[in-house]
Design a protein around this motif. Structure first.
Motif, mmCIF file in Angstrom:
data_model
loop_
_atom_site.group_PDB
_atom_site.id
_atom_site.type_symbol
_atom_site.label_atom_id
_atom_site.label_comp_id
_atom_site.label_asym_id
_atom_site.label_seq_id
_atom_site.Cartn_x
_atom_site.Cartn_y
_atom_site.Cartn_z
ATOM 1 N N TYR A 22 -29.252 -44.848 108.701
ATOM 2 C CA TYR A 22 -30.594 -45.237 108.257
ATOM 3 C C TYR A 22 -31.404 -43.965 108.057
ATOM 4 O O TYR A 22 -31.354 -43.052 108.894
ATOM 5 C CB TYR A 22 -31.354 -46.048 109.322
ATOM 6 N N LEU B 87 -30.438 -47.251 122.926
ATOM 7 C CA LEU B 87 -29.640 -46.045 123.198
ATOM 8 C C LEU B 87 -30.295 -45.054 124.171
ATOM 9 O O LEU B 87 -29.701 -44.689 125.194
ATOM 10 C CB LEU B 87 -29.323 -45.324 121.880
ATOM 11 N N PRO C 211 -21.690 -44.987 127.071
ATOM 12 C CA PRO C 211 -20.831 -45.661 126.091
ATOM 13 C C PRO C 211 -21.221 -45.364 124.643
ATOM 14 O O PRO C 211 -22.139 -45.975 124.098
ATOM 15 C CB PRO C 211 -21.037 -47.151 126.425
ATOM 16 N N VAL C 212 -20.531 -44.419 124.027
ATOM 17 C CA VAL C 212 -20.811 -44.047 122.634
ATOM 18 C C VAL C 212 -19.981 -44.950 121.719
ATOM 19 O O VAL C 212 -18.749 -44.946 121.790
ATOM 20 C CB VAL C 212 -20.443 -42.561 122.387
ATOM 21 N N TYR C 213 -20.658 -45.709 120.859
ATOM 22 C CA TYR C 213 -19.943 -46.642 119.994
ATOM 23 C C TYR C 213 -19.192 -45.892 118.881
ATOM 24 O O TYR C 213 -19.759 -44.999 118.218
ATOM 25 C CB TYR C 213 -20.916 -47.616 119.314
ATOM 26 N N GLU D 41 -31.895 -51.216 127.102
ATOM 27 C CA GLU D 41 -30.750 -51.738 126.345
ATOM 28 C C GLU D 41 -30.554 -50.858 125.113
ATOM 29 O O GLU D 41 -29.469 -50.781 124.568
ATOM 30 C CB GLU D 41 -31.031 -53.182 125.888
ATOM 31 N N TYR E 180 -20.947 -54.496 128.299
ATOM 32 C CA TYR E 180 -20.158 -53.265 128.369
ATOM 33 C C TYR E 180 -18.833 -53.382 129.106
ATOM 34 O O TYR E 180 -18.019 -52.466 129.039
ATOM 35 C CB TYR E 180 -21.001 -52.136 128.986
ATOM 36 N N TRP F 185 -35.291 -40.921 113.839
ATOM 37 C CA TRP F 185 -36.059 -41.238 115.059
ATOM 38 C C TRP F 185 -37.543 -40.919 114.910
ATOM 39 O O TRP F 185 -37.919 -39.891 114.365
ATOM 40 C CB TRP F 185 -35.485 -40.474 116.252
ATOM 41 N N ASN G 10 -36.039 -46.055 113.737
ATOM 42 C CA ASN G 10 -35.866 -46.187 115.199
ATOM 43 C C ASN G 10 -36.958 -45.467 115.975
ATOM 44 O O ASN G 10 -37.174 -44.267 115.772
ATOM 45 C CB ASN G 10 -34.523 -45.588 115.613
#
Ligand code: NAD
Ligand code: TYD
Length: 352
Positions: A295, A197, A212-214, A195, A348, A223, A186
């Motif tokens: 990942y 994070l 909005p934390v999935y 779009e 969302y 990262w 990432n």
């Protein structure tokens, strides 16, 4: 370096714009042609500082259009292609897989065909496909993706990128096309469409909107500062071994909730808000379908063979990133007006 004419596809996107800037500034003798369809994710405002340079040209075009590509390759004598154009957002691939099939698979084959037709015996040519670590699927608590890890894509996005990786390798083995592929973790940094994070959350914190934390927020990503990805692509394009794959990553794993907390701290600080002000915005929401748990990249090969390493620590990179988005509110306001509102609502509304 011998003079070269390089076609970069997707050069108006997030990573592509950093790569085009690097190549244009570092190689004044090269001709860099940026081909981009300017979808919602492509933005020429990402390139204003280099658009007037003599060694830079922009061409608007769609890689799904095979005739257009054949004509472009017939007119221009490209020495190499660095292919980044893609639909790149996992959530969009869940709601609209077909656009990913078209651009990422058919578009890649169109490019391979156009290159093959115009490149004759391939002498001095190179086709570089920029790909993702998501082709390897998902990891448990331990382990790293290496170049030998079996492909196991689980989202329409990663399946389309895996498919294009396979096709690029097939053109190498079948037709002898000189190719190289990299699979990167990432990226983060300036010019990323909100779009993804980090820019989405920076913008929401600024506007006091829910974050909005999935799922449980304990999903893990590795990262990498986007300019480090661009330097890796530069090194691999010039020095990578024909037919090889290189994994690129930051050795920088973070659980989502931890990076979100660090970001809240940095944004609040830069906005002059008391520490912890924006913690209340964290909102756990319905998870992404098929969400990959973890990942993490083993980037030993690119380090040992080509001497590439990431340059920036996360805290420094995130501080620079937040500063850039807060100082460039016009860029953010432009990309979040119009269609973005509709996207946000659709993606969302039933989550938050
Ligand atoms: P992005 O979505 O920001 O940019 C994609 C660019 O491709 C845009 O400029 C868009 O206009 C262009 N494009 C899309 N469809 C096109 C078409 N049909 N014809 C011509 N141009 C088209 O993506 P990004 O994050 O910059 O990613 C670039 C590449 O790197 C992608 O191939 C992606 O799979 C890969 N990658 C991304 C990441 C990441 O963290 N963002 C990590 C690893 C690999
Ligand atoms: P994202 O930036 O979409 O990258 P990718 O899915 O390609 O890794 O997402 C990074 C992580 O953040 C991923 O685990 C999904 C999570 N996420 C959220 O929790 N909320 C969001 O609104 C978004 C966009 C992502």
């Amino acid at each position: 370096m011998a003079k070269q004419k390089i076609l970069v596809t997707g050069g108006a996107g997030f990573i592509g714009s950093h790569l085009v800037r690097l190549l244009v500034n570092k190689y004044p003798d090269y001709q860099i042609v940026n081909l981009d369809a300017l979808t919602y994710a492509g933005n020429l405002a990402n390139l204003t500082d280099i658009e007037q340079k003599d060694n830079y040209t922009f061409v608007k075009g769609d890689i799904v259009d095979a005739d257009f590509l054949d004509q472009l390759f017939a007119e221009q004598n490209f020495d190499g292609v660095i292919h980044l154009a893609a639909e790149s957002h996992v959530d969009r691939s869940i709601t609209d897989p077909m656009s990913f099939i078209k651009t990422n698979i058919i578009g890649t084959v169109n490019l391979l065909n156009a290159a093959r037709k115009s490149w004759g015996d391939f002498e001095g040519k190179r086709f570089y496909h920029v790909s993702t670590d998501e082709v390897y699927g998902t990891l448990g608590e331990t382990g790293l993706f290496t170049e030998e890890t079996s492909y196991d894509p689980r989202s329409p996005y990663s399946a389309s990128k895996a498919s294009s990786d396979h096709l690029v390798r097939a053109y190498h083995h079948t037709y002898g096309m000189p190719i190289v592929i990299s699979n990167c973790s990432n990226n983060y940094g300036p010019f990323q469409f909100p779009e993804k994070l980090l820019p989405l959350f920076i913008n929401n914190i600024k506007h006091n909107k829910a974050l909005p934390v999935y799922g449980d927020g304990k999903y893990t990503r590795d990262w990498l500062w986007v300019e480090d990805h661009a330097t890796a692509i530069d090194v691999i394009y010039h020095e990578g071994k024909n037919g090889d794959t290189y994994n690129i990553g930051g050795h920088n794993e973070w659980k989502n909730i931890d990076i979100i907390n660090l970001m809240i701290k940095i944004v609040d600080e830069q906005l002059g808000r008391p520490e912890g002000t924006s913690q209340k915005l964290i909102t756990y929401v319905k998870d992404r379908a098929g969400h990959d748990r973890r990942y993490a990249i083993d980037a030993t090969k690119v380090k040992d063979e080509l001497g590439w390493m990431p340059s920036l620590q996360m805290e420094e990179g995130l501080t620079r990133t937040v500063k850039w988005y807060l100082e460039n509110s016009e860029w953010m306001d432009n990309v979040t007006s119009g269609n973005y509102q509709q996207y946000y609502e659709q993606m969302y509304a039933d989550r938050v």
